[in-house]
Design an enzyme around this catalytic site. Sequence first.
Site, PDB file in Angstrom:
ATOM      1  N   ASN A  13       0.250   8.395   7.599  1.00 41.92           N
ATOM      2  CA  ASN A  13      -0.100   9.209   6.426  1.00 41.92           C
ATOM      3  C   ASN A  13      -1.573   9.015   6.053  1.00 41.92           C
ATOM      4  O   ASN A  13      -2.237   9.965   5.643  1.00 41.92           O
ATOM      5  CB  ASN A  13       0.815   8.876   5.243  1.00 41.92           C
ATOM      6  CG  ASN A  13       2.153   9.582   5.355  1.00 41.92           C
ATOM      7  OD1 ASN A  13       2.223  10.798   5.198  1.00 41.92           O
ATOM      8  ND2 ASN A  13       3.206   8.838   5.662  1.00 41.92           N
ATOM      9  N   ILE A  91       7.282  -2.884  -4.218  1.00 38.68           N
ATOM     10  CA  ILE A  91       7.492  -2.242  -5.516  1.00 38.68           C
ATOM     11  C   ILE A  91       6.464  -2.819  -6.475  1.00 38.68           C
ATOM     12  O   ILE A  91       6.306  -4.041  -6.571  1.00 38.68           O
ATOM     13  CB  ILE A  91       8.927  -2.505  -6.013  1.00 38.68           C
ATOM     14  CG1 ILE A  91       9.915  -1.849  -5.039  1.00 38.68           C
ATOM     15  CG2 ILE A  91       9.122  -1.956  -7.429  1.00 38.68           C
ATOM     16  CD1 ILE A  91      11.355  -2.207  -5.279  1.00 38.68           C
ATOM     17  N   HIS A 108       7.446   9.693  -0.381  1.00 37.01           N
ATOM     18  CA  HIS A 108       8.763   9.097  -0.117  1.00 37.01           C
ATOM     19  C   HIS A 108       9.547  10.019   0.831  1.00 37.01           C
ATOM     20  O   HIS A 108       9.589  11.232   0.611  1.00 37.01           O
ATOM     21  CB  HIS A 108       9.534   8.911  -1.427  1.00 37.01           C
ATOM     22  CG  HIS A 108      10.845   8.237  -1.210  1.00 37.01           C
ATOM     23  ND1 HIS A 108      10.941   6.883  -0.938  1.00 37.01           N
ATOM     24  CD2 HIS A 108      12.107   8.728  -1.178  1.00 37.01           C
ATOM     25  CE1 HIS A 108      12.215   6.583  -0.755  1.00 37.01           C
ATOM     26  NE2 HIS A 108      12.942   7.680  -0.884  1.00 37.01           N
TER      27      HIS A 108
HETATM   28  C1  GRF Z   1       6.563   6.983   5.602  1.00 35.77           C
HETATM   29  O1  GRF Z   1       7.790   7.470   6.063  1.00 35.77           O
HETATM   30  C2  GRF Z   1       6.512   7.010   4.092  1.00 35.77           C
HETATM   31  O2  GRF Z   1       7.192   8.090   3.555  1.00 35.77           O
HETATM   32  C3  GRF Z   1       7.206   5.747   3.730  1.00 35.77           C
HETATM   33  O3  GRF Z   1       6.757   4.806   4.676  1.00 35.77           O
HETATM   34  C4  GRF Z   1       6.391   5.494   5.876  1.00 35.77           C
HETATM   35  C5  GRF Z   1       4.972   5.128   6.183  1.00 35.77           C
HETATM   36  O4  GRF Z   1       4.531   5.653   7.397  1.00 35.77           O
HETATM   37  N1  GRF Z   1       6.944   5.390   2.351  1.00 35.77           N
HETATM   38  P1  GRF Z   1       2.999   5.538   7.814  1.00 35.77           P
HETATM   39  O5  GRF Z   1       2.601   4.074   7.671  1.00 35.77           O
HETATM   40  O6  GRF Z   1       2.195   6.425   6.903  1.00 35.77           O
HETATM   41  O7  GRF Z   1       2.931   5.985   9.230  1.00 35.77           O
END
Ligand code: GRF
Length: 215
Positions: A13, A91, A108
């Site tokens: 991400n 958290i 999420h």
């Molecule tokens: C993603 O699925 C996000 O939604 C969740 O953790 C994962 C992180 O993936 N909170 P990345 O590290 O961004 O590849």
Amino acid sequence: MKLGILVSGRGSNLQAIVDAIESGKLPCSISIVISDREKAYALERCKKHHIPHVVIKRKDFGNVQDFEEELIRSLKEAQVDLVVLAGFMRILSAHFIRAFPMKIINIHPSLTPAFVGKDAQKQALEYGSKITGCTVHLVTEELDSGPVIVQACVPVLPDDTEETLSERILAYEHRVLPQAIRWMAEGRVKVEGRKVQVIGAKYGTLPVNPQLEVF
Ligand code: GRF
């Protein structure tokens, strides 16, 4: 808008945000990336793209409050306007959240309020849902359940495993997260109670057709 991005792992991400900035689709800069894990692959991405980054580990502090104080201090020092939780596997307490009121967003991998907490994709499979997805929401004191900025729907296919479903959802995460950040940067996100209105946006969802442009 200056971003502070918190990560714990792979950082795909984070990469989606970097790509959107580098291609001129996201009018933001990344002031700091903070990882709570030394070995997070996200840190390699930072090195490659010359993004300031730091590791802040919980175990280096006597208690959670001191750990969070250091997170807050680093983010304030970097003068971030928005904190993005992009796969940050901790958290955060009310104390941290109050340090950046309505300026923290999280991605999420479910359609909240369904399947909050850990292993959201596995929860959706075990429940037998036919549709799930991902959500970008403002972070409030309720776990994974703050006001929703944007969601994308993803079908659950009969042969899905946790891996195949997670991968299909992830492709949508990479689209909605830069989109939500862009809306925040443009000052178009208005929050009233639980409801978010994005000024001028036609949809608060992405269509299931992956060919359609986000921006
Ligand atoms: C993603 O699925 C996000 O939604 C969740 O953790 C994962 C992180 O993936 N909170 P990345 O590290 O961004 O590849």
